[in-house]
Write a protein that holds these residues in place. Structure first.
Motif, PDB file in Angstrom:
ATOM      1  N   ASN A   5     -93.118 -71.949  -0.547  1.00 26.62           N
ATOM      2  CA  ASN A   5     -91.734 -71.711  -1.008  1.00 26.62           C
ATOM      3  C   ASN A   5     -91.388 -70.288  -0.601  1.00 26.62           C
ATOM      4  O   ASN A   5     -91.641 -69.344  -1.334  1.00 26.62           O
ATOM      5  CB  ASN A   5     -91.645 -71.890  -2.526  1.00 26.62           C
ATOM      6  CG  ASN A   5     -92.119 -73.265  -2.975  1.00 26.62           C
ATOM      7  OD1 ASN A   5     -91.972 -74.235  -2.233  1.00 26.62           O
ATOM      8  ND2 ASN A   5     -92.674 -73.341  -4.165  1.00 26.62           N
ATOM      9  N   ILE A   7     -89.365 -66.925   1.342  1.00 29.10           N
ATOM     10  CA  ILE A   7     -88.113 -66.197   1.578  1.00 29.10           C
ATOM     11  C   ILE A   7     -88.354 -65.204   2.711  1.00 29.10           C
ATOM     12  O   ILE A   7     -89.363 -64.500   2.714  1.00 29.10           O
ATOM     13  CB  ILE A   7     -87.683 -65.437   0.304  1.00 29.10           C
ATOM     14  CG1 ILE A   7     -87.341 -66.412  -0.806  1.00 29.10           C
ATOM     15  CG2 ILE A   7     -86.495 -64.511   0.604  1.00 29.10           C
ATOM     16  CD1 ILE A   7     -87.069 -65.738  -2.139  1.00 29.10           C
ATOM     17  N   THR A  34     -78.386 -69.564   4.835  1.00 27.77           N
ATOM     18  CA  THR A  34     -77.030 -69.611   4.278  1.00 27.77           C
ATOM     19  C   THR A  34     -76.007 -69.149   5.319  1.00 27.77           C
ATOM     20  O   THR A  34     -74.892 -69.662   5.362  1.00 27.77           O
ATOM     21  CB  THR A  34     -76.925 -68.783   2.977  1.00 27.77           C
ATOM     22  OG1 THR A  34     -77.607 -67.543   3.163  1.00 27.77           O
ATOM     23  CG2 THR A  34     -77.519 -69.527   1.801  1.00 27.77           C
ATOM     24  N   ILE A  68     -74.739 -69.705  -4.108  1.00 26.61           N
ATOM     25  CA  ILE A  68     -75.688 -70.301  -5.065  1.00 26.61           C
ATOM     26  C   ILE A  68     -75.475 -71.816  -5.091  1.00 26.61           C
ATOM     27  O   ILE A  68     -76.432 -72.595  -5.065  1.00 26.61           O
ATOM     28  CB  ILE A  68     -75.540 -69.667  -6.470  1.00 26.61           C
ATOM     29  CG1 ILE A  68     -76.074 -68.228  -6.440  1.00 26.61           C
ATOM     30  CG2 ILE A  68     -76.290 -70.493  -7.534  1.00 26.61           C
ATOM     31  CD1 ILE A  68     -75.779 -67.396  -7.688  1.00 26.61           C
ATOM     32  N   VAL A  71     -77.110 -73.431  -2.029  1.00 32.88           N
ATOM     33  CA  VAL A  71     -78.575 -73.509  -2.085  1.00 32.88           C
ATOM     34  C   VAL A  71     -79.028 -74.523  -3.134  1.00 32.88           C
ATOM     35  O   VAL A  71     -79.976 -75.288  -2.893  1.00 32.88           O
ATOM     36  CB  VAL A  71     -79.171 -72.101  -2.334  1.00 32.88           C
ATOM     37  CG1 VAL A  71     -80.659 -72.186  -2.651  1.00 32.88           C
ATOM     38  CG2 VAL A  71     -78.939 -71.222  -1.117  1.00 32.88           C
ATOM     39  N   GLU A  72     -78.349 -74.576  -4.273  1.00 33.57           N
ATOM     40  CA  GLU A  72     -78.728 -75.573  -5.293  1.00 33.57           C
ATOM     41  C   GLU A  72     -78.610 -76.985  -4.713  1.00 33.57           C
ATOM     42  O   GLU A  72     -79.486 -77.818  -4.905  1.00 33.57           O
ATOM     43  CB  GLU A  72     -77.856 -75.420  -6.544  1.00 33.57           C
ATOM     44  CG  GLU A  72     -78.255 -74.212  -7.380  1.00 33.57           C
ATOM     45  CD  GLU A  72     -77.310 -73.950  -8.553  1.00 33.57           C
ATOM     46  OE1 GLU A  72     -77.685 -73.161  -9.429  1.00 33.57           O
ATOM     47  OE2 GLU A  72     -76.184 -74.527  -8.574  1.00 33.57           O
ATOM     48  N   LEU A  75     -81.454 -77.644  -2.204  1.00 37.18           N
ATOM     49  CA  LEU A  75     -82.777 -77.841  -2.819  1.00 37.18           C
ATOM     50  C   LEU A  75     -82.930 -79.239  -3.423  1.00 37.18           C
ATOM     51  O   LEU A  75     -84.035 -79.645  -3.759  1.00 37.18           O
ATOM     52  CB  LEU A  75     -83.037 -76.774  -3.894  1.00 37.18           C
ATOM     53  CG  LEU A  75     -83.457 -75.395  -3.374  1.00 37.18           C
ATOM     54  CD1 LEU A  75     -83.530 -74.393  -4.518  1.00 37.18           C
ATOM     55  CD2 LEU A  75     -84.801 -75.465  -2.643  1.00 37.18           C
ATOM     56  N   MET A  86     -86.255 -69.847   3.118  1.00 39.50           N
ATOM     57  CA  MET A  86     -84.906 -69.297   2.913  1.00 39.50           C
ATOM     58  C   MET A  86     -84.704 -68.130   3.885  1.00 39.50           C
ATOM     59  O   MET A  86     -85.534 -67.222   3.943  1.00 39.50           O
ATOM     60  CB  MET A  86     -84.746 -68.750   1.487  1.00 39.50           C
ATOM     61  CG  MET A  86     -84.834 -69.773   0.396  1.00 39.50           C
ATOM     62  SD  MET A  86     -83.311 -70.725   0.299  1.00 39.50           S
ATOM     63  CE  MET A  86     -83.873 -72.022  -0.798  1.00 39.50           C
ATOM     64  N   PRO A  90     -82.163 -65.180  -1.157  1.00 36.61           N
ATOM     65  CA  PRO A  90     -81.068 -64.513  -1.861  1.00 36.61           C
ATOM     66  C   PRO A  90     -80.743 -63.135  -1.265  1.00 36.61           C
ATOM     67  O   PRO A  90     -81.541 -62.561  -0.553  1.00 36.61           O
ATOM     68  CB  PRO A  90     -81.630 -64.381  -3.280  1.00 36.61           C
ATOM     69  CG  PRO A  90     -83.108 -64.310  -3.096  1.00 36.61           C
ATOM     70  CD  PRO A  90     -83.429 -65.160  -1.908  1.00 36.61           C
ATOM     71  N   GLN A  95     -78.312 -63.866  -7.256  1.00 37.17           N
ATOM     72  CA  GLN A  95     -78.775 -64.981  -6.410  1.00 37.17           C
ATOM     73  C   GLN A  95     -80.278 -65.216  -6.601  1.00 37.17           C
ATOM     74  O   GLN A  95     -80.739 -66.358  -6.668  1.00 37.17           O
ATOM     75  CB  GLN A  95     -78.482 -64.706  -4.934  1.00 37.17           C
ATOM     76  CG  GLN A  95     -77.005 -64.748  -4.576  1.00 37.17           C
ATOM     77  CD  GLN A  95     -76.747 -64.495  -3.091  1.00 37.17           C
ATOM     78  OE1 GLN A  95     -77.613 -64.684  -2.245  1.00 37.17           O
ATOM     79  NE2 GLN A  95     -75.541 -64.056  -2.773  1.00 37.17           N
ATOM     80  N   LEU A  99     -82.047 -68.597  -8.020  1.00 38.64           N
ATOM     81  CA  LEU A  99     -83.087 -69.323  -7.291  1.00 38.64           C
ATOM     82  C   LEU A  99     -84.313 -69.532  -8.184  1.00 38.64           C
ATOM     83  O   LEU A  99     -84.867 -70.633  -8.247  1.00 38.64           O
ATOM     84  CB  LEU A  99     -83.481 -68.567  -6.013  1.00 38.64           C
ATOM     85  CG  LEU A  99     -84.615 -69.203  -5.195  1.00 38.64           C
ATOM     86  CD1 LEU A  99     -84.228 -70.594  -4.695  1.00 38.64           C
ATOM     87  CD2 LEU A  99     -85.015 -68.316  -4.025  1.00 38.64           C
ATOM     88  N   ASP A 100     -84.726 -68.478  -8.884  1.00 33.98           N
ATOM     89  CA  ASP A 100     -85.875 -68.610  -9.793  1.00 33.98           C
ATOM     90  C   ASP A 100     -85.628 -69.716 -10.812  1.00 33.98           C
ATOM     91  O   ASP A 100     -86.513 -70.514 -11.106  1.00 33.98           O
ATOM     92  CB  ASP A 100     -86.133 -67.284 -10.535  1.00 33.98           C
ATOM     93  CG  ASP A 100     -86.919 -66.293  -9.690  1.00 33.98           C
ATOM     94  OD1 ASP A 100     -87.446 -66.706  -8.638  1.00 33.98           O
ATOM     95  OD2 ASP A 100     -87.006 -65.117 -10.075  1.00 33.98           O
TER      96      ASP A 100
END
Ligand code: AP5
Ligand code: MG
Length: 220
Positions: A5, A7, A34, A68, A71-72, A75, A86, A90, A95, A99-100
């Protein structure tokens, strides 16, 4: 199965898109940029694209609520179950918190944040000479990483173009925005102990070797 996972964090021009191509191929995870999603919305003139364009052309950030949401939604796609990369998200503390929270809801967490480090003068040279493929978004550079045939993508044969926000004035604002709004995320993720700092000024394949060493082997 190891979860990747991931970034990719770094200033404009640090090589996020360049390394993303290598990482997603090497680790078999989807690339979530993004910037690419927003540029596609601008091209298709969707309501979101029309709103985002004015921020992007100025080199400012698109509002948190918009990205946001993007990305939601992304996911929720099944291909992210084995991990994701990613790129460009963020970019603000809200952001990162969103994500967390979204990952926590899935019983997951960010496993590594790759920070690409490059000096400002080199970033400006990279961005002002960049060309991107219209079809697959692979970045090239007229001097540093030229395509085999001028104007044509090596990866897919698509047409290369220059991004609207790659003018020197806009680039300087993007760098300033990065320092103010995004760089504090390095501290945020340092607290979680997941940061790997990588020298992004090396040749692309050398930088990728360092990234692989930080990530460990992909699952067979
Ligand atoms: P985004 O698309 O994310 O752009 P960026 O962060 O400014 O980063 P870049 O894509 O410009 O650089 P890169 O690090 O990918 O470098 P690249 O690999 O291409 O965002 C654009 C805009 O969208 C933002 O300004 C904002 O408005 C909006 N946005 C996006 N996400 C958002 C979010 N989360 N929140 C709010 N707004 C958001 O490399 C650059 C050049 O250098 C290329 O020419 C490449 O060939 C060359 N190069 C790369 N690596 C090397 C190397 N090692 N050696 C030599 N040349 C190299
Ligand atoms: Mg990029």
């Amino acid at each position: 199965m190891t979860q990747f996972n991931l970034i990719l964090l770094g200033p404009p021009g640090a090589g996020k898109g360049t390394q993303a191509g290598r990482i997603v191929a090497g680790y078999g995870i989807p690339h979530i940029s993004t910037g690419d999603i927003l540029r596609a919305a601008v091209k298709n003139q969707t309501p979101m694209g029309l709103e985002a364009k004015k921020f992007m052309d100025a080199g400012d950030l698109v509002p948190d609520s918009v990205v946001i949401g993007i990305v939601e939604d992304r996911l929720r796609e099944p291909d992210t179950a084995k991990g994701f990369l990613m790129d460009g998200f963020p970019r603000t503390i809200p952001q990162a918190e969103a994500l967390d929270k979204a990952l926590e809801g899935l019983g997951r967490a960010v496993t590594k944040v790759i920070v690409l480090l490059v000096d400002e003068e080199l970033l400006i040279a990279r961005l002002t000479g960049r060309r991107i493929c219209r079809s697959c978004q692979t970045p090239f550079h007229v001097l540093f990483t030229p395509p085999k045939t001028e104007g044509v993508c090596d990866a897919c044969g698509g047409e290369l173009y220059q991004r609207d926000d790659d003018t020197e004035t806009t680039v300087r604002n993007r760098l300033e925005v990065y320092g103010r709004q995004t760089e504090p995320l390095i501290d945020y993720y340092d607290k979680a102990g997941v940061v790997a700092r990588i020298d992004g000024a090396q040749l692309p394949d050398v930088t990728y070797k360092d990234i692989r060493a930080a990530l460990g082997p992909a699952d067979a």
